[in-house]
Motif scaffolding. Sequence first.
Motif, short mmCIF file in Angstrom:
data_model
loop_
_atom_site.label_atom_id
_atom_site.label_comp_id
_atom_site.label_asym_id
_atom_site.label_seq_id
_atom_site.Cartn_x
_atom_site.Cartn_y
_atom_site.Cartn_z
N UNK A 150 11.24 20.31 13.91
CA UNK A 150 11.49 21.47 14.29
C UNK A 150 10.68 22.66 13.77
N UNK A 151 10.08 23.73 14.31
CA UNK A 151 9.34 24.91 13.62
C UNK A 151 10.35 25.63 12.61
N UNK A 152 9.78 25.63 11.54
CA UNK A 152 10.77 26.78 10.90
C UNK A 152 10.84 28.13 11.12
N UNK A 153 10.12 28.47 11.93
CA UNK A 153 10.53 30.08 12.25
C UNK A 153 11.38 30.00 13.45
N UNK A 154 11.53 28.97 13.85
CA UNK A 154 12.22 28.97 15.16
C UNK A 154 11.69 29.25 16.60
N UNK A 199 11.12 23.58 22.23
CA UNK A 199 9.87 22.93 21.61
C UNK A 199 9.21 22.02 22.57
N UNK A 200 7.90 22.23 22.57
CA UNK A 200 7.08 21.05 23.02
C UNK A 200 7.02 19.75 22.16
N UNK A 201 7.61 18.51 22.72
CA UNK A 201 7.43 17.23 21.78
C UNK A 201 5.78 17.13 21.35
N UNK A 202 5.45 16.73 20.41
CA UNK A 202 4.24 16.47 19.79
C UNK A 202 4.28 15.26 19.04
N UNK A 229 0.88 -1.24 -0.01
CA UNK A 229 -0.12 -0.10 -0.13
C UNK A 229 0.94 1.07 0.09
N UNK A 230 0.52 2.23 -0.47
CA UNK A 230 0.95 3.63 -0.59
C UNK A 230 0.33 4.59 0.38
N UNK A 231 1.26 5.50 1.09
CA UNK A 231 0.60 6.42 2.00
C UNK A 231 1.44 7.82 1.78
N UNK A 232 0.84 8.87 2.26
CA UNK A 232 1.69 9.97 2.32
C UNK A 232 2.95 9.98 3.23
N UNK A 233 4.24 10.53 3.21
CA UNK A 233 5.20 10.49 4.11
C UNK A 233 4.91 11.78 5.00
N UNK A 234 4.86 11.58 6.30
CA UNK A 234 4.73 12.48 7.11
C UNK A 234 6.34 13.13 7.30
N UNK A 235 6.58 14.54 7.84
CA UNK A 235 7.76 15.07 8.23
C UNK A 235 7.89 15.12 9.73
N UNK A 236 8.87 14.84 10.25
CA UNK A 236 9.15 14.60 11.56
C UNK A 236 10.35 13.83 11.88
N UNK A 237 10.38 13.47 13.09
CA UNK A 237 11.56 12.67 13.76
C UNK A 237 11.14 11.43 14.42
#
Length: 367
Positions: free
Chosen positions: A223-227, A238-241, A104-112
């Motif tokens: 990480x937030x792009x705006x720092x 940053x608060x882990x989410x 199956x195919x899914x969208x790739x998330x951006x994170x860690x």
Amino acid sequence: MSDDYYERLVDEDALATYLEDHLGEVDRYEVERHQEGHSNETLYVAWGDRNLVIRRPPPGETADTAHDVLREYRVTNALVETDVPVPEPLLACEDHGVIGSDFYVMERLDGVVIRDEEPDRFADPASRRRIGEELVDTLASIHDLDYEAIDLGEFGYPEGYTERQVDRWGQQLMWAFDVTAEEREVPALYEVGAWLQENRPDEHPHALVHGDYKLDNVMYGPARADGSRDERAGGTREQPELIGVFDWEMATLGDPRADLGWMLSYWRDPKDPEPVIPELTSTFMEREGYPTRRELVDRWESRTGYAFERERFYRALGVYKLAALGEMFYRRYLEGNSDDPMYPKMEDRVPALAERATRIIEGDEPL
């Protein structure tokens, strides 16, 4: 990874044709194998300006439903509109003429994904605590779901789940032992299996269960792009989410306490002995700030309303399952059906897991 093994995983031309038929033509197409997994295979695909993920079983013989990726697709698809964060599933394919298996195919998330070490931006006590809290809170959210309301009422048979788990993983071990016993025996696993049979609960709560819930099967946000920083973390971090839960291939309806026991089998406390499988065990959660196993259990109980009764049973079951998986890995190595460098190490690691399960049963590795 050998070229031969990669060719058994994916026919890039056939996959491109399939994706063109379903997602349209693009100018950019790249395929890369994700090396971190040890069960189902994960491929990263760049398709135009989209980043996709493909999940498929490993090549060669597999045991029963241990690699049912279409099951994974179904549950992920059902969870998209819930509070449980998952990547968006896009396509499911049963035509083995494309890449040689279901996929199956899914969208790739951006994170860690926190696997071997904690990110520097989370290396403080407040962030560490939040990592554990987000992990167990999301597990509680899975267990709190009204599975009938999201069309998963026939996704499994919750009654008798725990009994079937003991039986099933014993059968998986027997499947592996058919080949691995020629190399060495693991008699302690027979004793652990017998204890689990004798001590399994007759009744348990019914819930959607993930089946492989642990820290490296979830993703935390990038990480937030705006720092910018989160004021709740003192304005300095940053608060882990938690933004995604992966690897749903073993999901079903069953006993939520089995999920908790499995998660705890990977979670380290400072008092613990050295890990028996260092390749699969991170130790950074022994640092200041991370919740203890007892604290994770207390939080799960308060959010679900369930009591973590018979905790030695569920934690020993988790280690027994891990031993069965390790033995299945070892069989695949012996049969030439994997090039994972961890698989041959299971010759010694599985007996060590049997010893760990015994320590839990005997009270020598407490919660």
